[in-house]
Scaffold this motif. Structure first.
Motif: not given
Length: 147
Positions: A5-21
């Motif tokens: 998984c990787k976090c996305h968001g302003v300044s690393g706020s982790c508003e959105v998670h993107t996960c993949w296998k």
């Protein structure tokens, strides 16, 4: 398979998670398959109340689980030539005489021994200049092949 998984968001706020296998490294998959094939169980089909089950061929074999490999027919002996079953044998194959791996004489030659011969090899290195107009890039090496 493993989930990354990787976090996305302003300044690393982790508003959105993107996960993949992701697949594990190829070597790890190969090692797991080798271990499983070495412990595989030979089975035969058996009918039990209108259901076909695969039961171990011998009571000496361990019961298998959903994570084990099973097989119905044993693989052909790759040491001996049997074109009907797709086995071409190892007689005549070059072996790496000192190697303990699968290319070595013990495994590849199936205990039949090997013969050693001299062969001339042409390479781009170790060249020697011959007086006036030629470069010799050949040398003799020992070649081992299975009986």
């Amino acid at each position: 398979m493993k989930v990354e998984c990787k976090c996305h968001g302003v300044s690393g706020s982790c508003e959105v998670h993107t996960c993949w296998k992701v697949m594990p490294p190829f070597r790890k998959v190969g090692n797991i398959l080798r271990e499983k094939s070495e412990g595989a169980t030979e089975v035969h089909p058996k009918w039990v109340s209108s259901h076909k089950l695969l039961v171990p061929k011998s009571s000496r074999f361990k019961p298998y689980t959903a994570h084990d490999l099973v097989y119905l027919l044993a693989s052909p002996d790759l040491c001996d030539r049997d074109p009907r079953r797709g086995a071409f044998g190892t007689s005549g194959h070059q072996c790496n005489q000192p190697s303990p791996a699968t290319d070595g004489r013990e495994l590849l030659c199936c205990g039949r021994g090997f013969r050693t011969a001299q062969a001339e090899v042409v390479e781009r290195c170790s060249c020697e200049l011959r007086w006036c107009c030629s470069v010799k890039c050949r040398h003799l090496v020992e070649v081992h092949s299975c009986h």
